[in-house]
Design a protein around this motif. Structure first.
Motif, mmCIF file in Angstrom:
data_model
loop_
_atom_site.group_PDB
_atom_site.id
_atom_site.type_symbol
_atom_site.label_atom_id
_atom_site.label_comp_id
_atom_site.label_asym_id
_atom_site.label_seq_id
_atom_site.Cartn_x
_atom_site.Cartn_y
_atom_site.Cartn_z
ATOM 1 N N PHE A 69 59.930 -42.091 -25.318
ATOM 2 C CA PHE A 69 59.246 -41.384 -26.715
ATOM 3 C C PHE A 69 57.948 -41.590 -27.071
ATOM 4 O O PHE A 69 57.302 -40.435 -27.348
ATOM 5 C CB PHE A 69 60.337 -42.062 -27.726
ATOM 6 C CG PHE A 69 61.487 -41.482 -28.026
ATOM 7 C CD1 PHE A 69 62.619 -41.884 -27.155
ATOM 8 C CD2 PHE A 69 61.723 -40.600 -28.894
ATOM 9 C CE1 PHE A 69 63.881 -41.345 -27.504
ATOM 10 C CE2 PHE A 69 63.010 -40.057 -29.314
ATOM 11 C CZ PHE A 69 64.057 -40.268 -28.455
ATOM 12 N N LEU B 41 65.284 -37.453 -33.249
ATOM 13 C CA LEU B 41 66.061 -37.845 -31.848
ATOM 14 C C LEU B 41 66.212 -39.481 -31.950
ATOM 15 O O LEU B 41 67.294 -40.170 -31.385
ATOM 16 C CB LEU B 41 65.071 -37.603 -30.718
ATOM 17 C CG LEU B 41 65.225 -36.041 -30.391
ATOM 18 C CD1 LEU B 41 64.251 -35.697 -29.065
ATOM 19 C CD2 LEU B 41 66.631 -35.882 -29.407
ATOM 20 N N ILE B 44 69.092 -40.476 -33.957
ATOM 21 C CA ILE B 44 70.353 -40.328 -33.156
ATOM 22 C C ILE B 44 70.470 -41.510 -32.234
ATOM 23 O O ILE B 44 71.749 -41.924 -32.231
ATOM 24 C CB ILE B 44 70.303 -38.912 -32.379
ATOM 25 C CG1 ILE B 44 70.422 -37.765 -33.319
ATOM 26 C CG2 ILE B 44 71.606 -38.860 -31.431
ATOM 27 C CD1 ILE B 44 70.063 -36.283 -32.617
ATOM 28 N N GLU B 45 69.495 -41.936 -31.748
ATOM 29 C CA GLU B 45 69.549 -43.213 -30.876
ATOM 30 C C GLU B 45 70.056 -44.477 -31.765
ATOM 31 O O GLU B 45 70.965 -45.162 -31.274
ATOM 32 C CB GLU B 45 68.122 -43.476 -30.289
ATOM 33 C CG GLU B 45 67.643 -42.406 -29.162
ATOM 34 C CD GLU B 45 68.342 -42.410 -27.968
ATOM 35 O OE1 GLU B 45 68.951 -43.568 -27.487
ATOM 36 O OE2 GLU B 45 68.572 -41.389 -27.436
ATOM 37 N N GLU B 81 70.429 -37.635 -22.612
ATOM 38 C CA GLU B 81 70.209 -36.742 -23.943
ATOM 39 C C GLU B 81 68.824 -36.937 -24.354
ATOM 40 O O GLU B 81 68.212 -35.988 -24.677
ATOM 41 C CB GLU B 81 71.241 -37.505 -25.189
ATOM 42 C CG GLU B 81 70.803 -36.933 -26.340
ATOM 43 C CD GLU B 81 70.486 -37.937 -27.137
ATOM 44 O OE1 GLU B 81 71.004 -38.861 -27.026
ATOM 45 O OE2 GLU B 81 69.496 -37.868 -28.052
ATOM 46 N N ALA B 82 68.268 -38.219 -24.285
ATOM 47 C CA ALA B 82 66.863 -38.463 -24.612
ATOM 48 C C ALA B 82 65.818 -37.442 -23.717
ATOM 49 O O ALA B 82 65.049 -36.868 -24.263
ATOM 50 C CB ALA B 82 66.567 -39.941 -24.606
ATOM 51 N N GLY B 85 66.383 -33.932 -24.465
ATOM 52 C CA GLY B 85 65.674 -33.510 -25.894
ATOM 53 C C GLY B 85 64.376 -33.529 -25.860
ATOM 54 O O GLY B 85 63.645 -32.573 -26.472
ATOM 55 N N LEU B 86 63.695 -34.429 -25.256
ATOM 56 C CA LEU B 86 62.347 -34.577 -25.372
ATOM 57 C C LEU B 86 61.810 -33.497 -24.440
ATOM 58 O O LEU B 86 60.617 -33.055 -24.911
ATOM 59 C CB LEU B 86 61.843 -36.014 -24.598
ATOM 60 C CG LEU B 86 62.179 -37.195 -25.732
ATOM 61 C CD1 LEU B 86 61.841 -38.405 -25.035
ATOM 62 C CD2 LEU B 86 61.119 -36.934 -27.034
ATOM 63 N N LEU B 89 61.531 -30.572 -26.608
ATOM 64 C CA LEU B 89 60.563 -31.030 -27.713
ATOM 65 C C LEU B 89 59.146 -30.610 -27.111
ATOM 66 O O LEU B 89 58.563 -29.964 -27.967
ATOM 67 C CB LEU B 89 60.634 -32.239 -28.062
ATOM 68 C CG LEU B 89 59.804 -32.679 -29.226
ATOM 69 C CD1 LEU B 89 59.681 -32.076 -30.422
ATOM 70 C CD2 LEU B 89 59.485 -34.185 -29.357
#
Lengths: 170, 109
Positions: A69, B41, B44-45, B81-82, B85-86, B89
């Motif tokens: 992230f 996101l 969601i985590e 999922e991360a 999703g990233l 993005l």
């Protein structure tokens, strides 16, 4: 210091840092508060005798996912100024909806557990590596193997999505 | 060293039910009030972790390790999922130069 006091302090800190994830205006600060939340949740796991899961939580979440992230965040070069804001009435509606969800869930779950705590025969060793590994490779071996297929699908999907398409650039 | 069981020393299961429900509600509120897709996101985590916490609490409460195996699988799904999703993005940011989710309902095709 009693275990009850430790659990209460840890729970309060967890809720506080989770709130800061939502409240913080700067995305990097949000990510760092989420890392802190994961560490606090891991300490809750240790308190509940799930030692192996606590370590895995730190390695996988705080170590791998949150670094991913943070990496994407640095790549996108976002700042506090171009942070999108939602209008005030949406915030009021969202907090109301979340509060209603919280009330309903707590009211439904609070008195649902009438069975007392079951103590294990050999004294709380179910969270250790030996027991978990044995269970993972006997009773849950099929979901374990299927999850590797999920990982391959996720990896292929991520590579395909993030790859720059040549015909779009030209 | 294995600690004394927390549920035999005065902490009730209701404490962890309330704690993880509050964490889940904070995640849900975060999904509703924030517009930045990365924060969405992350919320969601946060919700997935609230469920994990309750699963571990019940696993310890009943003395069975099955709940902790489920937490493993939730972590696997969260990691997959991360990443996906990233990458969505990053691809979206490359095309429309923003991470605001309210732009996405104007996209065609």
């Amino acid at each position: 210091m009693s275990l009850e006091l430790v659990a209460t302090i840890l729970g309060g800190l967890t809720i506080g840092s989770a709130l800061m994830v939502v409240i913080s205006k700067h995305p990097v600060r949000s990510v760092l508060f989420l890392v802190l939340t994961f560490f606090l949740i891991s300490s809750n796991y240790i308190l509940m005798n799930a030692q192996f899961l606590a370590i895995v939580n730190i390695i996988v979440y705080a170590g791998a996912i949150m670094v991913l992230f943070l990496f994407v965040l640095m790549l996108l070069n976002l700042s506090k100024d171009n942070e999108p804001k939602s209008p005030f009435y949406i915030k009021i509606a969202a907090v109301t909806a979340g509060g209603v969800l919280l009330t309903v869930l707590i009211a439904a779950l609070k008195d649902g557990i009438t069975v007392g705590a079951t103590s294990t025969v050999d004294g709380s060793s179910e969270g250790l590596v030996q027991n978990l590994g044995h269970l993972l490779f006997t009773k849950y071996v099929l979901p374990f193997e299927i999850s590797s297929v999920l990982f391959i699908a996720a990896m292929v999907g991520a590579v395909l999505l993030a790859k720059r398409e040549k015909q779009l650039i030209d | 060293m294995v600690l004394a069981s927390i549920f035999e020393s005065g902490v009730s299961i209701q404490f962890y039910i309330v704690l993880s429900t509050i964490l889940f509600a904070i995640g849900a509120i975060g999904v509703l009030i924030r517009r930045n897709m990365i924060i969405l996101l992350m919320c969601i985590e946060l919700m997935l972790n609230a469920v994990n916490l309750l699963l571990v609490a019940f696993s310890t409460y009943f003395g069975k390790a099955d709940g902790q195996i489920f937490v493993f699988f939730i972590m696997v799904v969260a990691a997959a999922e991360a990443t996906v999703g990233l990458s969505i993005l990053v691809m979206a940011y490359r095309n429309i130069r923003t991470t605001d989710v309210s732009i996405f309902n104007k996209q065609k095709g």
